[in-house]
Scaffold this motif. Sequence first.
Motif, PDB file in Angstrom:
ATOM      1  N   THR A 282      30.665  42.421  41.531  1.00 45.81           N
ATOM      2  CA  THR A 282      31.358  41.358  42.256  1.00 45.81           C
ATOM      3  C   THR A 282      31.884  40.241  41.363  1.00 45.81           C
ATOM      4  OG1 THR A 282      29.238  40.279  42.662  1.00 45.81           O
ATOM      5  CG2 THR A 282      30.040  41.789  44.350  1.00 45.81           C
ATOM      6  N   ASN A 283      31.474  40.218  40.095  1.00 45.50           N
ATOM      7  CA  ASN A 283      31.944  39.180  39.176  1.00 45.50           C
ATOM      8  C   ASN A 283      33.152  39.615  38.349  1.00 45.50           C
ATOM      9  OD1 ASN A 283      30.193  36.843  39.512  1.00 45.50           O
ATOM     10  ND2 ASN A 283      28.545  38.225  38.894  1.00 45.50           N
ATOM     11  N   LEU A 284      33.686  40.796  38.635  1.00 47.71           N
ATOM     12  CA  LEU A 284      34.817  41.286  37.850  1.00 47.71           C
ATOM     13  C   LEU A 284      35.997  40.319  37.918  1.00 47.71           C
ATOM     14  CD1 LEU A 284      34.971  45.150  38.442  1.00 47.71           C
ATOM     15  CD2 LEU A 284      34.524  43.958  36.294  1.00 47.71           C
ATOM     16  N   VAL A 285      36.544  40.023  36.737  1.00 40.78           N
ATOM     17  CA  VAL A 285      37.759  39.215  36.610  1.00 40.78           C
ATOM     18  C   VAL A 285      38.950  40.117  36.320  1.00 40.78           C
ATOM     19  CG1 VAL A 285      38.905  37.421  35.235  1.00 40.78           C
ATOM     20  CG2 VAL A 285      36.483  37.196  35.833  1.00 40.78           C
ATOM     21  N   THR A 286      38.739  41.113  35.462  1.00 45.30           N
ATOM     22  CA  THR A 286      39.808  42.054  35.137  1.00 45.30           C
ATOM     23  C   THR A 286      39.232  43.462  35.103  1.00 45.30           C
ATOM     24  OG1 THR A 286      41.417  42.724  33.434  1.00 45.30           O
ATOM     25  CG2 THR A 286      39.457  41.565  32.680  1.00 45.30           C
TER      26      THR A 286
END
Length: 980
Positions: A282-286
Amino acid sequence: MSTASFSLLLCFLCFFSSLNSQSDELQVLLNVKTAFQKSNTNVFNSWVSSNSICNFAGITCNSGNSVTEIELSYQNLVGVVPLDSICKLPSLEKLSLGFNSLSGSISDDLNKCTNLRYLDLGNNLFSGHFPEFSSLSQLQHLFLNLTGLSGVFPWKSLENITGLVTLSLGDNPFYPTPFPLEIVKLTKLNWLYLSNCSIGGTIPQDIGNLSELINLELSDNNMSGEIPSQIGLLKNLWQLELYKNSLTGKLPVEIGNLTKLEKFDASMNYLEGGLSELRFLTNLVTLQLFENELSGEIPMEFGQFKKLVNLSLYGNKLTGPLPPQLGSWANFIFIDVSENYLTGPIPPDMCKQGTMEALLMLQNNFTGEIPASYASCTTLKRFRVSKNSLSGTVPAGIWGLPIMNIIDIEFNQFEGPVTSDIRNAKALGQLFLGYNRLSGELPGEISGATSLVSIKLNDNQFSGKIPETIGELKHLSSLHLENNMFSGSIPESLGSCDSLSDLNIAHNLLSGEIPSSIGSLPTLNSLNLSENQLSGQIPDTLSSLSLSLLDLTHNRLTGRIPQSLSIEAYNGSFAGNSGLCSQTVSTFQLCKPEAGMSKDVRTLIACFGVGAAILVLSLVYFLYLKKKEKDHERSLKEESWDVKSFHVLGFGEDEILDSIKEENLIGKGGSGNVYKVALANGKELAVKHILNTDSCGRNKSWSTTPMLARRGGKSKEFDAEVHTLSSTRHVNVVKLYCSITSEDSSLLVYEYMPNGSLWDRLHTSTKMELEWETRYEIALGAAKGLEYLHHGCDRPIIHRDVKSSNILLDEFLKPRIADFGLAKIVQANGGKDSTHVIAGTHGYIAPEYGYTYKVSEKSDVYSFGVVLMELVSGKRPIEPEFGDNKDIVDWVSSNLKSKERVLSIVDSRIPEFFKEDVVKVLRIAILCTERLPSLRPTMRSVVQMLREAEPCKLAGIVISKDGASKKKEVTDKGKFSPGV
């Protein structure tokens, strides 16, 4: 001796010992300053004997005034690192020399720096191998990325350096090796960068031992096998980079444990299976997984990822819809899900935060309308949804988005008009609307989109007149309006589109005459006006065009077909025009003779007149040439000459002037003639004779050689070439011995290159067979020359006309970069400026010229990539087989779908033994010719990559006839998508 006296003596001894130590350290630092004395930097201004060493810029001391840190990164340093001196500093804990231009080898003296905790030599120009360094047992941070070091890296040394926290070795052409198991024993590592350093084999299961890792980068290597499940033990990972390898299998279930992961890239592998394991990240930025074999649906949970700003999944087999809330939470920037089997609507809120730059969804099965929300997305630069099943009208605001570069909605079912909003699209370069149901008139406000280069409106239902204002689009290169219902006449203003090379307005309802102004278009290459209702005669002005395609069929044209168009190349170009006649094309009626004298008499008089004229002109021209040569030789000797030498000369000006005659002419160019001069001492020179002009631009000397733009006195080209070459010293840049100038003439005296240019060797009738080893050495040498211009001079020099004809070859076929008449020295205000002067040669010009007319060092990189493609394929930059409006870059890109097609690019004269070595260079060429300048490597990186691509025979590697280890095929299009 009393106790007090003894104590006092000890204090004196300590004091003098301290003074002696500081004196030694001062001498060490002064030795460092001397080693870097040729550097263009002010950092050493404070390094003088009168200053305390602790006040030297970049120096940190401990409480005992002993040097503990040397911080000299980003200081434009050149020279060899004097480790024999530096490692005499007894308290040195940090040595930071990164991001400079240091060269030479790293000596074994490094092992004497036993107290080092921090070592940064990255981003330099070293050579040779890195020495064994096990004595640096205190080391915690080691940065050796992009150093130029090669050979076998001493992995065993790591066994004695168990406290390493940072290990950065990427972007070096080390000798190939399986993943070094010494690394998985470094349990304190939190940063591991091993991308692009020839690591092979599989990712070891013991990678799970590195539980402190926050960054793991193994990209651009030769790794194979599956991603081990133990990767899930690295719960502190913030970034995981695995792209451009040969990894297989499914994403392990355990990857879902990496809940701190923000950046994940495993693109350009052979991964399969679904994406469900990623739904917990859930913390994915890219997230970038493009060009794999992934299938199944995109998890709906992606729509709830609050930080996601970059999603690139193109080139897979994904199905189902996109999550409706995708990109609606964070400052979303980029999506590319092209070339999949996705369905459903376009998520409406990806630009909800007003930050989106690219929406790329080509070649799927998306349905529905374009959400109205994108009409106000003023940050959008690229909007590409072609080859889907989208319908409805395009929201009006999309046509006028202010920084949009490309609108591509081809092959859909869109309806409605192009609105007048398009006048606001000042940055729009490409408008691709073909194969839809768009209708209405093309608004005259399209002239406001002043950056347009390519317009494709074909196969729609547009009607009304083609707006006269279209002639205001000065950068327009391609105009396709075929298969619509345009009526009225062809605008005369099209003749003002000086950049137009491809014009197709076939199969419309156009009437009236063909404008004669079309014949004045200087670059027109393809003209298709077929299947209209055009009438009148074919303008004679079309005779001046050099067309690869001419189609005027099925109109209502009448009169005589111009004689110059009545050739075999245009057979069939005039069919369906019953009113045409011709004297030579048998399928048309013969033109009736004009009233008056008989045809035979007219023919006889014409032949006699032409013959007499030719005879008289020949005689006049012969006498003119004789007089011109004598006047030229006399004028040269009568002029007053000023000689400026840049090297020690073994000749005088008279010996040069006496050789400037017709029999010594070896070449002509836009800026003057080139002569070969054989000196009395046997040395051969090349002399460029540039003719000066007066303030009105009139030629002041005897010759009528055409030149580029001038100012009074010497030409701009002369000033540029002298300024550039007189200050350069490099084995791969042509040597300028001197300049000889007068009021009327300017001479540049160069070293002579007996083997001509690379273009001559590859493409002319005198071409010679070049073995791959020779081609490779030419590529590497030319790259080093450009690297010197970009990185080795006081200020970067942009060549602006890199091409194979400007790469000269000496007697040993060693290359020299030549012809700096278009060179531009980057301004000293940061090197970010670029020039608006249009320069270069068709086929080599970087695409940004067409959008911005700005050039930078990256424009030279693009042109050099074209040269690499010439060396690999043996083909010219422009060949008929590439197709209309296609060049070698387009042709190479179209042949990257399979290994067989990639290998078909390679010149058939290159032996099978070298094919995969050649493909390595092709890969570099592809990177150099990325459309976006920011994605191209620097010339420094190009040199490093070419060194890594050294042919096996040159590298002394013995391999079997059928090849050694498996090498990854080149099918990549860059780290971002083809839409970019």
